[in-house]
Design an enzyme around this catalytic site. Structure first.
Site, PDB file in Angstrom:
ATOM      1  N   LYS A 176      -2.620   5.805  -4.314  1.00 36.88           N
ATOM      2  CA  LYS A 176      -3.796   6.841  -3.986  1.00 36.88           C
ATOM      3  C   LYS A 176      -3.528   8.291  -4.523  1.00 36.88           C
ATOM      4  O   LYS A 176      -2.439   8.685  -4.664  1.00 36.88           O
ATOM      5  CB  LYS A 176      -4.000   7.020  -2.290  1.00 36.88           C
ATOM      6  CG  LYS A 176      -4.011   5.919  -1.736  1.00 36.88           C
ATOM      7  CD  LYS A 176      -4.245   5.935  -0.037  1.00 36.88           C
ATOM      8  CE  LYS A 176      -4.041   4.691   0.695  1.00 36.88           C
ATOM      9  NZ  LYS A 176      -2.557   4.247   0.866  1.00 36.88           N
ATOM     10  N   ASP A 222       0.885  -1.069   0.021  1.00 37.13           N
ATOM     11  CA  ASP A 222      -0.006  -0.019   0.078  1.00 37.13           C
ATOM     12  C   ASP A 222       0.865   1.302  -0.067  1.00 37.13           C
ATOM     13  O   ASP A 222       1.528   1.504   1.083  1.00 37.13           O
ATOM     14  CB  ASP A 222      -0.936   0.169   1.233  1.00 37.13           C
ATOM     15  CG  ASP A 222      -1.825   1.182   1.183  1.00 37.13           C
ATOM     16  OD1 ASP A 222      -2.757   1.256   0.470  1.00 37.13           O
ATOM     17  OD2 ASP A 222      -1.480   2.188   1.963  1.00 37.13           O
ATOM     18  N   HIS A 272      -7.683   9.659  -1.643  1.00 40.03           N
ATOM     19  CA  HIS A 272      -7.139   9.755  -0.411  1.00 40.03           C
ATOM     20  C   HIS A 272      -8.155  10.151   0.655  1.00 40.03           C
ATOM     21  O   HIS A 272      -7.790   9.580   1.863  1.00 40.03           O
ATOM     22  CB  HIS A 272      -5.717  10.338  -0.392  1.00 40.03           C
ATOM     23  CG  HIS A 272      -4.805   9.958   0.500  1.00 40.03           C
ATOM     24  ND1 HIS A 272      -3.391   9.639   0.083  1.00 40.03           N
ATOM     25  CD2 HIS A 272      -4.866   9.296   1.559  1.00 40.03           C
ATOM     26  CE1 HIS A 272      -2.803   9.266   1.272  1.00 40.03           C
ATOM     27  NE2 HIS A 272      -3.589   9.024   2.327  1.00 40.03           N
ATOM     28  N   TYR A 332       3.109   9.801   0.021  1.00 42.50           N
ATOM     29  CA  TYR A 332       3.984   8.892   0.943  1.00 42.50           C
ATOM     30  C   TYR A 332       5.210   9.166   0.485  1.00 42.50           C
ATOM     31  O   TYR A 332       6.352   8.757   1.257  1.00 42.50           O
ATOM     32  CB  TYR A 332       3.844   7.505   1.189  1.00 42.50           C
ATOM     33  CG  TYR A 332       2.233   7.032   1.478  1.00 42.50           C
ATOM     34  CD1 TYR A 332       1.529   8.062   2.271  1.00 42.50           C
ATOM     35  CD2 TYR A 332       1.784   5.827   1.747  1.00 42.50           C
ATOM     36  CE1 TYR A 332       0.341   7.838   2.709  1.00 42.50           C
ATOM     37  CE2 TYR A 332       0.723   5.280   1.932  1.00 42.50           C
ATOM     38  CZ  TYR A 332      -0.218   6.334   2.605  1.00 42.50           C
ATOM     39  OH  TYR A 332      -1.583   5.867   3.274  1.00 42.50           O
TER      40      TYR A 332
END
Ligand code: A2P
Length: 324
Positions: free
Chosen positions: A89, A54, A122, A59
């Site tokens: 996302k 994920d 997100h 990120y």
């Protein structure tokens, strides 16, 4: 006569028809950790048998995950990219009809992949600047054009860029809105979920609508700005773990598994990655489940930073449509 012993179920079938491994490795850490460490953690995970990863545009781990996948292929740890399930996302700065496909193409380029298995919105808000950071200022948030953004997500499926699409951090109310116009219903809602925030109401709603729930921060997000040590500090969970001869993390992950959700523990440590997989060949007793379901409930990530008197969200209740 010998009893047939079934293998533990480790996959779920999404409403898109695609299957998803229930255990996934989370790759979010803030501040962002050195990417060589993250890459070797992902490689260790693949070696151990993790098949679900994920990530998210925000990120900053997409390029690293991509490198690790290429390494795994080169080393023969996996035969094909198709053996993995990759989620990323849409960052909320790109949550707009015409920005969705380009944003996914950018993510795919960072990952070095032709498609993702799952693409998620997100968070249910739009950010009015292009900064990709978790340091979102409440005054920069505006309402999400849910219909337009979802049309962009549906286009990702039609173009073959995403096998399944879904959302993250959505309440029952917001899922109902999406369902009212979706031609492809969301396959997944990825939300905070652990024994101290069990999401009973949302899970009932999602079960009724055929939406799979995926648990982020299944250990409470220790060390993350959106998490805390509350889960690891919980006395009742410590007692269950000790009596069972399992670790507290394993108790939480087994609990998530027994609820039928998928779960995405983040660890960059090989021993803990292994520990977090060792939850499929034992079970929690009725008594242990009862103790866990009686734990006091409260969200850890409340989103106070997203709230302001004249902003989109005027209270924490607003952020989550009262689900706090
Ligand atoms: P680390 O990466 O050093 O293993 P969550 O998945 O809820 O977001 O929690 C992630 C946090 O929990 C990370 O700080 C991670 O640290 C830690 N963690 C992950 N697995 C375990 C485990 N089995 N035991 C203790 N801490 C863990």
């Amino acid at each position: 006569m010998a009893m047939a012993v079934g293998l533990p179920k480790t996959l779920t079938i999404l409403n898109s028809g695609h299957s998803m491994p229930l255990l996934g490795m989370g790759t979010a850490a803030f501040p962002v950790e050195p990417q060589d460490l993250v890459e070797s953690a992902i490689l260790s995970a693949i070696e151990l048998g993790y098949t679900h990863f994920d990530t998210a545009s925000v990120y900053q781990t997409e390029p690293t995950l991509g490198r690790a996948i290429r390494q795994a292929l080169d080393r023969g740890l996996i035969a094909s990219r198709d053996n993995l399930f990759i989620t990323t996302k849409l960052w909320i700065g790109h949550a707009e009809r015409n920005l969705v496909v380009p944003a996914l193409r950018e993510s795919l380029q960072a990952l070095g992949l032709d498609y993702v298995d799952l693409y998620l919105i997100h968070f249910p808000a739009k950010l009015e600047n292009s900064e990709k950071s978790f340091g979102v200022r409440s005054e920069d948030l505006v309402p999400l054009d849910m219909k337009g953004t979802w049309q962009g997500m549906e286009e990702c499926v039609r173009l073959g860029l995403a096998k399944s699409i879904g959302v993250s951090n959505f309440s029952c109310k917001k899922l109902s809105q999406i369902l009212s116009f979706a031609t492809i219903p969301p396959a997944v809602n990825q939300v905070e979920m652990h024994p101290l925030w069990q999401q009973s109401k949302l899970r009932d709603f999602c079960a009724e609508k055929g939406i799979h729930v995926s648990a982020y921060s299944p250990l409470g997000g220790k060390n993350a700005p959106w998490g805390s040590n509350a889960v690891f500090d919980c006395e009742e969970l410590k007692q269950v773990a000790q009596a069972k001869g399992k670790t507290l993390a394993q108790i939480c992950l087994r609990w998530a598994y027994e609820q039928g959700v998928s779960f995405l523990p983040k660890s960059y440590n090989k021993e803990r990655l292994k520990e977090n997989m060792e939850i499929f060949d034992w079970e929690l007793s009725k008594d242990e489940l009862k103790k866990m379901s009686a734990l006091p409930q409260s969200r850890i990530f409340r989103g106070e930073n997203l709230v302001s008197a004249d902003g989109l969200f005027k209270s924490v209740e607003d952020v989550w449509d009262g689900e706090v």
